[in-house]
Enzyme design. Structure first.
Site, PDB file in Angstrom:
ATOM      1  N   GLU A  14     -24.097  13.217  43.410  1.00 31.28           N
ATOM      2  CA  GLU A  14     -24.644  13.486  44.521  1.00 31.28           C
ATOM      3  C   GLU A  14     -24.123  12.262  45.780  1.00 31.28           C
ATOM      4  OE1 GLU A  14     -26.921  15.926  45.521  1.00 31.28           O
ATOM      5  OE2 GLU A  14     -26.333  16.727  43.356  1.00 31.28           O
ATOM      6  N   GLU A  66     -37.642  16.490  44.448  1.00 30.83           N
ATOM      7  CA  GLU A  66     -36.640  17.253  44.179  1.00 30.83           C
ATOM      8  C   GLU A  66     -37.046  18.558  44.466  1.00 30.83           C
ATOM      9  OE1 GLU A  66     -34.190  15.608  43.672  1.00 30.83           O
ATOM     10  OE2 GLU A  66     -33.327  15.703  41.434  1.00 30.83           O
ATOM     11  N   GLU A 136     -41.083  13.167  53.862  1.00 35.45           N
ATOM     12  CA  GLU A 136     -40.058  14.089  54.165  1.00 35.45           C
ATOM     13  C   GLU A 136     -40.108  14.799  55.492  1.00 35.45           C
ATOM     14  OE1 GLU A 136     -37.431  15.596  52.323  1.00 35.45           O
ATOM     15  OE2 GLU A 136     -37.756  14.102  50.771  1.00 35.45           O
TER      16      GLU A 136
END
Length: 147
Positions: A14, A66, A136
């Site tokens: 990643e 995730e 987020e």
């Protein structure tokens, strides 16, 4: 254990992917100052190095991070969405059926962990869940403002 180790092991890939994307978009990562939202998220994740963090809280946090990515990017590749062509590869990376299955596997681990956790760990996991969602939102708002 294999599911979690597989997820952690993929972090190297990643990071390489992000670095390659930065080059593709002509972004010098070393010269980009972190924004407030990024620093807050970094502090939150750094708190997981503390010895008193329970496994149930840590795995719940890992799962929700995730899952937020999977849900968000899978939305971008749904029929009828107007995702710019240059972003489709990114959306397909985390919106894939394989990544969704991985997230479901993590959810089963979380469900099992919380079913056997003491009440205070469950409460802490719930608080971490909500905090990830707050972070987020701030993280994604960075793309449209200087949060």
């Amino acid at each position: 254990m294999e599911i979690i180790l597989g997820g952690v092991a993929s972090l190297s890939d990643e990071l390489s992917w992000f670095k390659n994307e930065a080059v593709k978009w002509d972004v010098d990562l070393a010269s980009v100052p972190p924004l407030k939202s990024n620093l807050e998220y970094h502090r939150f994740l750094g708190s997981f190095t503390e010895p008193e963090i329970s496994y149930a809280v840590a795995v719940t946090t890992f799962w929700i991070i995730e899952t937020v990515y999977q849900d968000s990017f899978s939305f971008c590749i749904e029929e009828g969405n107007k995702t710019p062509p240059e972003l489709l590869g990114t959306c397909q990376r985390w919106g894939s059926a394989e990544f969704k299955q991985y997230c479901h596997s993590l959810q089963r681990i979380v469900d099992h962990s919380l079913a056997n956790a003491p009440a205070d760990a469950v409460k802490s996991a719930e608080e971490a869940f909500v905090r990830v969602l707050e972070l987020e939102i701030g993280f994604w708002e960075m793309s449209s403002s200087q949060c």
